[in-house]
Scaffold this motif. Structure first.
Motif, mmCIF file in Angstrom:
data_model
loop_
_atom_site.group_PDB
_atom_site.id
_atom_site.type_symbol
_atom_site.label_atom_id
_atom_site.label_comp_id
_atom_site.label_asym_id
_atom_site.label_seq_id
_atom_site.Cartn_x
_atom_site.Cartn_y
_atom_site.Cartn_z
ATOM 1 N N GLN A 1 0.824 -1.206 0.000
ATOM 2 C CA GLN A 1 0.000 0.000 0.000
ATOM 3 C C GLN A 1 0.859 1.257 0.000
ATOM 4 O O GLN A 1 0.577 2.222 -0.709
ATOM 5 N N VAL A 2 1.918 1.271 0.794
ATOM 6 C CA VAL A 2 2.819 2.419 0.836
ATOM 7 C C VAL A 2 3.482 2.618 -0.521
ATOM 8 O O VAL A 2 3.562 3.742 -1.032
ATOM 9 N N ALA A 3 3.940 1.538 -1.137
ATOM 10 C CA ALA A 3 4.578 1.632 -2.450
ATOM 11 C C ALA A 3 3.596 2.161 -3.487
ATOM 12 O O ALA A 3 3.952 2.995 -4.327
ATOM 13 N N GLN A 4 2.365 1.693 -3.429
ATOM 14 C CA GLN A 4 1.348 2.162 -4.376
ATOM 15 C C GLN A 4 1.057 3.638 -4.141
ATOM 16 O O GLN A 4 0.956 4.418 -5.086
ATOM 17 N N TYR A 5 0.966 4.049 -2.908
ATOM 18 C CA TYR A 5 0.713 5.448 -2.562
ATOM 19 C C TYR A 5 1.825 6.336 -3.110
ATOM 20 O O TYR A 5 1.566 7.361 -3.722
#
Length: 111
Positions: A99-103
């Motif tokens: 999720q952090v990488a996608q954000y």
């Protein structure tokens, strides 16, 4: 820690007897015994099978420590934390990291 001791500890932690592990890895019980007593070194096929069985990398399986390489890096810190988690914790952590990488991939990484 010697590889044989690490493999014995993992086998016991996962509830396998030498005989049961030997069957799962398609080797004899004597092979397991010799490896655990550090009489022989496991071959790559054994390591690959054991790593798959325990759901870990070969580096994790043999207890490879990267602290001398990148002791203070974020990657090392993350790996140290993950080593202490069970499979459920690792799966949850992977979801969070994804999720952090996608954000950040969306260009929303305002600091």
């Amino acid at each position: 820690m010697q590889v044989g001791k690490r493999l014995a500890d993992l086998r016991k932690k996962n509830g396998y007897t030498q005989e049961k592990l030997a069957g799962k890895l398609n080797v004899s019980q004597q092979v397991i015994s010799n490896i655990e007593r550090n009489m022989t070194v496991p071959d790559i096929n054994f390591l690959r099978g054991a790593a798959d069985l325990y759901h870990m990398s070969i580096d994790e399986l043999i207890g490879r420590d990267f602290s001398g390489d990148k002791g203070g890096s974020y990657e090392h810190q993350i790996m140290s934390i993950l080593e202490k988690m069970d499979d459920k914790g690792r799966k949850l952590s992977l979801g969070l990291v994804s999720q952090v990488a996608q954000y950040q991939g969306d260009g929303n990484d305002k600091e």
